[in-house]
Design a protein around this motif. Sequence first.
Motif: not given
Length: 147
Positions: A23-26, A101-106, A129-135
């Motif tokens: 999970g470190r990337d997400a 539902s869920l959110k995932t980074q683009l 957008m969140d701290r990791l980028g677009a979702w």
Amino acid sequence: MCLIRSFTSADTPFCTAILALAGRDAFGPVADSAVFTAATQGEEILVAESDGSVAGFAAVYTGDAPDYFLHHLYVHPAHSGLGIGAHLLAAVVARFGPHLSLKTQLANTGARRFYARAGWIEDEGDGGMDRLGAWIRVRCQAGAPVR
């Protein structure tokens, strides 16, 4: 063989390690079990076991019943590609129903392909957008096959 069961506190160190690796990337850096506990606070957790070892977990936020949010689904990299994620996802859908539902980074194309193969649909109108980028929001399709 893959066994899906409810989380117990004895699973915390194993799930912490999985979140730290898979999970470190997400999710970002995971320092210890306190981070795992905080990240899954108030969520129902299912654990996947393979050959007696914790191989993955899924955590679902159920506070907005019946519209549940799949917050985490991670498989230890050593167990990747064995169908464990698909088993976890099928168990989540069976237990929590089709209003998920869920959110995932683009940028997380692997996760996006995984959910698309399972019949989940990306909601092009729900993203941000969140701290990791677009979702983007991904929604369960009732009766969709999980492969």
